[in-house]
Write a protein that holds these residues in place. Sequence first.
Motif, mmCIF file in Angstrom:
data_model
loop_
_atom_site.group_PDB
_atom_site.id
_atom_site.type_symbol
_atom_site.label_atom_id
_atom_site.label_comp_id
_atom_site.label_asym_id
_atom_site.label_seq_id
_atom_site.Cartn_x
_atom_site.Cartn_y
_atom_site.Cartn_z
ATOM 1 N N PHE A 148 -12.765 6.725 6.035
ATOM 2 C CA PHE A 148 -12.835 7.038 4.610
ATOM 3 C C PHE A 148 -13.372 5.816 3.852
ATOM 4 N N LYS A 149 -12.825 4.648 4.221
ATOM 5 C CA LYS A 149 -13.177 3.396 3.523
ATOM 6 C C LYS A 149 -14.681 3.127 3.558
ATOM 7 N N SER A 150 -15.288 3.414 4.729
ATOM 8 C CA SER A 150 -16.697 3.054 4.911
ATOM 9 C C SER A 150 -17.623 3.867 4.006
ATOM 10 N N ALA A 151 -17.134 5.021 3.504
ATOM 11 C CA ALA A 151 -17.991 5.864 2.647
ATOM 12 C C ALA A 151 -17.815 5.527 1.170
ATOM 13 N N LEU A 152 -16.891 4.618 0.854
ATOM 14 C CA LEU A 152 -16.600 4.347 -0.558
ATOM 15 C C LEU A 152 -17.743 3.613 -1.269
ATOM 16 N N ILE A 153 -18.326 2.606 -0.611
ATOM 17 C CA ILE A 153 -19.307 1.760 -1.305
ATOM 18 C C ILE A 153 -20.554 2.565 -1.717
ATOM 19 N N PRO A 154 -21.152 3.386 -0.821
ATOM 20 C CA PRO A 154 -22.295 4.195 -1.272
ATOM 21 C C PRO A 154 -21.920 5.144 -2.415
ATOM 22 N N PHE A 155 -20.680 5.629 -2.422
ATOM 23 C CA PHE A 155 -20.216 6.495 -3.507
ATOM 24 C C PHE A 155 -20.150 5.695 -4.816
ATOM 25 N N PHE A 156 -19.553 4.489 -4.742
ATOM 26 C CA PHE A 156 -19.455 3.643 -5.941
ATOM 27 C C PHE A 156 -20.839 3.196 -6.416
ATOM 28 N N ALA A 157 -21.803 3.141 -5.477
ATOM 29 C CA ALA A 157 -23.171 2.697 -5.831
ATOM 30 C C ALA A 157 -24.010 3.845 -6.391
ATOM 31 N N ASP A 158 -23.405 5.035 -6.531
ATOM 32 C CA ASP A 158 -24.121 6.205 -7.085
ATOM 33 C C ASP A 158 -25.386 6.536 -6.302
ATOM 34 N N ILE A 159 -25.359 6.334 -5.004
ATOM 35 C CA ILE A 159 -26.545 6.684 -4.199
ATOM 36 C C ILE A 159 -26.606 8.210 -4.099
ATOM 37 N N PRO A 160 -27.744 8.803 -4.483
ATOM 38 C CA PRO A 160 -27.758 10.265 -4.627
ATOM 39 C C PRO A 160 -27.450 11.041 -3.337
ATOM 40 N N LEU A 161 -28.039 10.617 -2.204
ATOM 41 C CA LEU A 161 -27.772 11.325 -0.940
ATOM 42 C C LEU A 161 -26.907 10.446 -0.060
ATOM 43 N N ARG A 162 -25.738 10.956 0.327
ATOM 44 C CA ARG A 162 -24.808 10.155 1.147
ATOM 45 C C ARG A 162 -24.468 10.968 2.392
ATOM 46 N N VAL A 163 -25.006 10.488 3.520
ATOM 47 C CA VAL A 163 -25.022 11.265 4.763
ATOM 48 C C VAL A 163 -24.035 10.674 5.766
ATOM 49 N N GLY A 164 -23.346 11.542 6.509
ATOM 50 C CA GLY A 164 -22.478 11.047 7.584
ATOM 51 C C GLY A 164 -21.693 12.195 8.185
ATOM 52 N N TYR A 165 -20.892 11.877 9.188
ATOM 53 C CA TYR A 165 -19.997 12.886 9.757
ATOM 54 C C TYR A 165 -18.773 13.060 8.854
ATOM 55 N N VAL A 166 -18.162 14.217 8.947
ATOM 56 C CA VAL A 166 -16.964 14.489 8.135
ATOM 57 C C VAL A 166 -15.974 13.341 8.299
ATOM 58 N N GLY A 167 -15.766 12.901 9.541
ATOM 59 C CA GLY A 167 -14.838 11.792 9.808
ATOM 60 C C GLY A 167 -13.484 12.061 9.189
ATOM 61 N N GLU A 168 -13.014 11.093 8.413
ATOM 62 C CA GLU A 168 -11.688 11.237 7.793
ATOM 63 C C GLU A 168 -11.782 12.049 6.489
ATOM 64 N N ARG B 195 -25.429 11.045 18.901
ATOM 65 C CA ARG B 195 -24.574 11.358 17.744
ATOM 66 C C ARG B 195 -25.106 10.669 16.493
ATOM 67 N N TYR B 196 -25.515 9.422 16.658
ATOM 68 C CA TYR B 196 -26.087 8.732 15.498
ATOM 69 C C TYR B 196 -27.442 9.342 15.125
ATOM 70 N N ALA B 197 -28.277 9.616 16.127
ATOM 71 C CA ALA B 197 -29.619 10.146 15.845
ATOM 72 C C ALA B 197 -29.544 11.489 15.117
ATOM 73 N N GLN B 198 -28.472 12.234 15.361
ATOM 74 C CA GLN B 198 -28.273 13.525 14.701
ATOM 75 C C GLN B 198 -28.300 13.391 13.165
ATOM 76 N N LEU B 199 -27.919 12.220 12.672
ATOM 77 C CA LEU B 199 -27.797 12.043 11.221
ATOM 78 C C LEU B 199 -29.151 11.995 10.507
ATOM 79 N N ALA B 200 -30.245 11.958 11.274
ATOM 80 C CA ALA B 200 -31.573 12.045 10.651
ATOM 81 C C ALA B 200 -31.971 13.500 10.434
ATOM 82 N N GLU B 201 -31.212 14.415 11.024
ATOM 83 C CA GLU B 201 -31.546 15.841 10.938
ATOM 84 C C GLU B 201 -30.781 16.501 9.783
ATOM 85 N N VAL B 202 -31.219 17.691 9.427
ATOM 86 C CA VAL B 202 -30.443 18.513 8.501
ATOM 87 C C VAL B 202 -29.182 18.943 9.246
ATOM 88 N N PRO B 203 -28.014 18.962 8.590
ATOM 89 C CA PRO B 203 -26.799 19.381 9.311
ATOM 90 C C PRO B 203 -26.989 20.742 9.991
#
Length: 351
Positions: free
Chosen positions: A92-112, A135-143
């Motif tokens: 959860f923590k690792s996704a906070l900074i891009p959210f706080f940075a208002d980056i429009p597209l924030r991509v990743g696995y559901v994770g926590e 698994r990492y390469a998958q993140l370049a694709e559309v879900p």
Amino acid sequence: MPRILIVAPNWIGDTLLAQPLFASLHRRLPGVILDALAPDWTAPIMQRMPEISAVSRTQFRHGELRLKDRWRLGRELKQQGYDQAIVLPNSFKSALIPFFADIPLRVGYVGESRYGLLNVVHKLDAKRLPLMADRYAQLAEVPGKPVESQLEATRLRVDHANLLITVARLGLDRSRPVVAFCPGAEYGPAKRWPVRHFAALAGHLAARGMTVWLIGSDKDRAIGEEIAALATLAEGRVINLCGHTDLTAAIDLLSAAQLVVSNDSGLMHVAAALGRPLIALYGSSSAEHTPPLTGDGPPARLVQFEGLECRPCFKRECPLGHFRCMNDLTAESVLREIAAIDSEQFALRSE
Ligand code: SF4
């Protein structure tokens, strides 16, 4: 020109296994700028990757939240105007900074349960994607769109000036062929080949005229000392460098080795990325999940105890106590694997 912020993994090996994703992004988006946000201990790996333009280091320790500091860093990064962030860790923590940075597209696995923090959310199908790199390469694709497994080679830049400085600082003799051992494994003892086996192998290699460098972090210093002390047949040709280099110097020293013998650890992936002939030793983990990505480069021999029912258990310590997956891989069996690597092609020689 699109700008993407990569939130890097917390492990050295995982950082390298994410490199095929970075290569894929460059192919799909010519001119893309990939910057990385990486913890202090993996940042040197990112800095040596040709695909990465700039690296911002973070000082958060494992498990530390420090919400205010993350918010502050996020607001600073907002000035960079990133179009997209790809968050590689699952926390959860690792996704906070891009959210706080208002980056429009924030991509990743559901994770926590990161719904909301991320807005392009992938669900991991672990059976369909057994390989970490895929698994990492998958993140370049559309879900939902399956990724094509590429398993392309990882690669790191070498700083030759830093290599020379490090060799001089440590007083290393390079007149004989060098075999580097990486006897640590941060994950735990179930991934570490026993020190007596490393010491016996060092004796065999020293008898053939080779020098053995033991490379690892400060945490591996005691293991290195034990190997050097046990390697009585090596006649002083085992040099314990564990804890005497930072990661940057370790990368450059590994690039100077004719052969690397390593546990399944971050440095094993570093050796593969440097194109070194490699013997990779797997204990509780599995080469089917995290193989070194060598591409068409020099060979890697993956050594694991086949047919042992409890393998792979992926535990940090052997739950059965006998630790046969590593205890039963002898120095002689590893020596046979070394012999299988073409000695002329890779400049291994005997006295
Ligand atoms: S349970 Fe088996 S695979 Fe796991 S550490 Fe012990 S011997 Fe190795």
